[in-house]
Scaffold this motif. Structure first.
Motif, PDB file in Angstrom:
ATOM      1  N   ALA A  46       0.817  -1.217   0.000  1.00 13.15           N
ATOM      2  CA  ALA A  46       0.000   0.000   0.000  1.00 13.15           C
ATOM      3  C   ALA A  46       0.849   1.267   0.000  1.00 13.15           C
ATOM      4  O   ALA A  46       0.497   2.247  -0.664  1.00 13.15           O
ATOM      5  CB  ALA A  46      -0.943  -0.005   1.206  1.00 13.15           C
ATOM      6  N   GLU A  47       1.962   1.241   0.713  1.00 15.35           N
ATOM      7  CA  GLU A  47       2.808   2.436   0.794  1.00 15.35           C
ATOM      8  C   GLU A  47       3.409   2.806  -0.564  1.00 15.35           C
ATOM      9  O   GLU A  47       3.825   3.941  -0.769  1.00 15.35           O
ATOM     10  CB  GLU A  47       3.919   2.258   1.841  1.00 15.35           C
ATOM     11  N   ARG A  48       3.446   1.849  -1.487  1.00 12.88           N
ATOM     12  CA  ARG A  48       4.000   2.107  -2.820  1.00 12.88           C
ATOM     13  C   ARG A  48       2.935   2.012  -3.914  1.00 12.88           C
ATOM     14  O   ARG A  48       3.257   2.128  -5.076  1.00 12.88           O
ATOM     15  CB  ARG A  48       5.118   1.101  -3.112  1.00 12.88           C
ATOM     16  N   LEU A  49       1.686   1.733  -3.510  1.00  9.68           N
ATOM     17  CA  LEU A  49       0.594   1.508  -4.474  1.00  9.68           C
ATOM     18  C   LEU A  49       1.027   0.477  -5.504  1.00  9.68           C
ATOM     19  O   LEU A  49       0.827   0.640  -6.701  1.00  9.68           O
ATOM     20  CB  LEU A  49       0.194   2.821  -5.162  1.00  9.68           C
ATOM     21  N   LEU A 100       6.810 -10.160 -10.606  1.00  6.51           N
ATOM     22  CA  LEU A 100       6.049  -9.194 -11.387  1.00  6.51           C
ATOM     23  C   LEU A 100       5.646  -8.048 -10.474  1.00  6.51           C
ATOM     24  O   LEU A 100       4.994  -8.259  -9.455  1.00  6.51           O
ATOM     25  CB  LEU A 100       4.816  -9.863 -11.990  1.00  6.51           C
ATOM     26  N   PHE A 101       6.079  -6.841 -10.822  1.00  8.87           N
ATOM     27  CA  PHE A 101       5.791  -5.648 -10.034  1.00  8.87           C
ATOM     28  C   PHE A 101       4.870  -4.713 -10.810  1.00  8.87           C
ATOM     29  O   PHE A 101       4.924  -4.664 -12.034  1.00  8.87           O
ATOM     30  CB  PHE A 101       7.078  -4.869  -9.731  1.00  8.87           C
ATOM     31  N   SER A 102       4.072  -3.949 -10.078  1.00  9.91           N
ATOM     32  CA  SER A 102       3.301  -2.867 -10.678  1.00  9.91           C
ATOM     33  C   SER A 102       3.616  -1.598  -9.909  1.00  9.91           C
ATOM     34  O   SER A 102       3.872  -1.634  -8.705  1.00  9.91           O
ATOM     35  CB  SER A 102       1.806  -3.160 -10.583  1.00  9.91           C
ATOM     36  N   PHE A 103       3.625  -0.492 -10.605  1.00 10.63           N
ATOM     37  CA  PHE A 103       3.799   0.818  -9.992  1.00 10.63           C
ATOM     38  C   PHE A 103       2.879   1.786 -10.725  1.00 10.63           C
ATOM     39  O   PHE A 103       2.635   1.615 -11.923  1.00 10.63           O
ATOM     40  CB  PHE A 103       5.253   1.300 -10.090  1.00 10.63           C
ATOM     41  N   PRO A 104       2.382   2.812 -10.057  1.00  8.74           N
ATOM     42  CA  PRO A 104       1.530   3.781 -10.740  1.00  8.74           C
ATOM     43  C   PRO A 104       2.303   4.501 -11.846  1.00  8.74           C
ATOM     44  O   PRO A 104       3.371   5.046 -11.608  1.00  8.74           O
ATOM     45  CB  PRO A 104       1.140   4.770  -9.643  1.00  8.74           C
ATOM     46  N   ASN A 105       1.778   4.459 -13.043  1.00 10.43           N
ATOM     47  CA  ASN A 105       2.348   5.179 -14.190  1.00 10.43           C
ATOM     48  C   ASN A 105       3.855   4.989 -14.360  1.00 10.43           C
ATOM     49  O   ASN A 105       4.601   5.971 -14.384  1.00 10.43           O
ATOM     50  CB  ASN A 105       2.024   6.665 -14.076  1.00 10.43           C
TER      51      ASN A 105
END
Length: 134
Positions: A37-40, A56-61
């Motif tokens: 949550a701290e990194r969305l 597999l990582f996701s990050f906002p934009n």
């Protein structure tokens, strides 16, 4: 001495689409899934049949790669080693700059990063002798 590849980490632009592709289309087994949550951000650990893993990582934009550490695409290549500290000493003795050793909050294993001559991010990831695959 390098013992093999532990995992390959990818940052995706669409987490659900990529998760579907790697699990449903390619058939990789889900080992763990964490929402940070701290990194969305999601972190999905997948296993290949030989035991190697894909993270597999996701990050906002995420910006398109090729060099930002949190950009879409290949994040780093990780090598499994039996002793991170010994390998750090080996690299530093040869003039290679290595980041401080950290402990993975999920696996409790030691790891660190360094770069190849083209600045490709590489990781050393500590394993147990029983985890050797050769």
């Amino acid at each position: 001495m390098l013992a093999g590849i532990h995992h390959v980490a990818l940052i995706c632009s669409d987490y659900q689409r990529s998760k579907h592709f790697y699990t449903e289309i390619l058939g990789l087994k889900v080992l763990a899934e964490h929402y940070r949550a701290e990194r969305l951000s999601y972190k999905l650990d997948l296993q290949l049949p030989d035991g190697s893993q894909l993270e597999l990582f996701s990050f906002p934009n995420p910006p398109p790669r090729p060099s930002a550490p949190e950009a879409q695409g290949l994040r780093h290549l990780a090598f499994q080693v039996l002793d991170v500290a010994q390998m750090v000493a080996h690299l530093e003795a040869r003039g290679i700059e290595v980041e401080p050793v950290r402990i993975d909050p999920y696996t409790k294993r030691a790891y660190t990063f360094f770069k190849d001559p083209d600045a490709l991010p590489l990781e050393l990831y500590q394993i147990l002798p029983t985890e050797l695959r050769y």
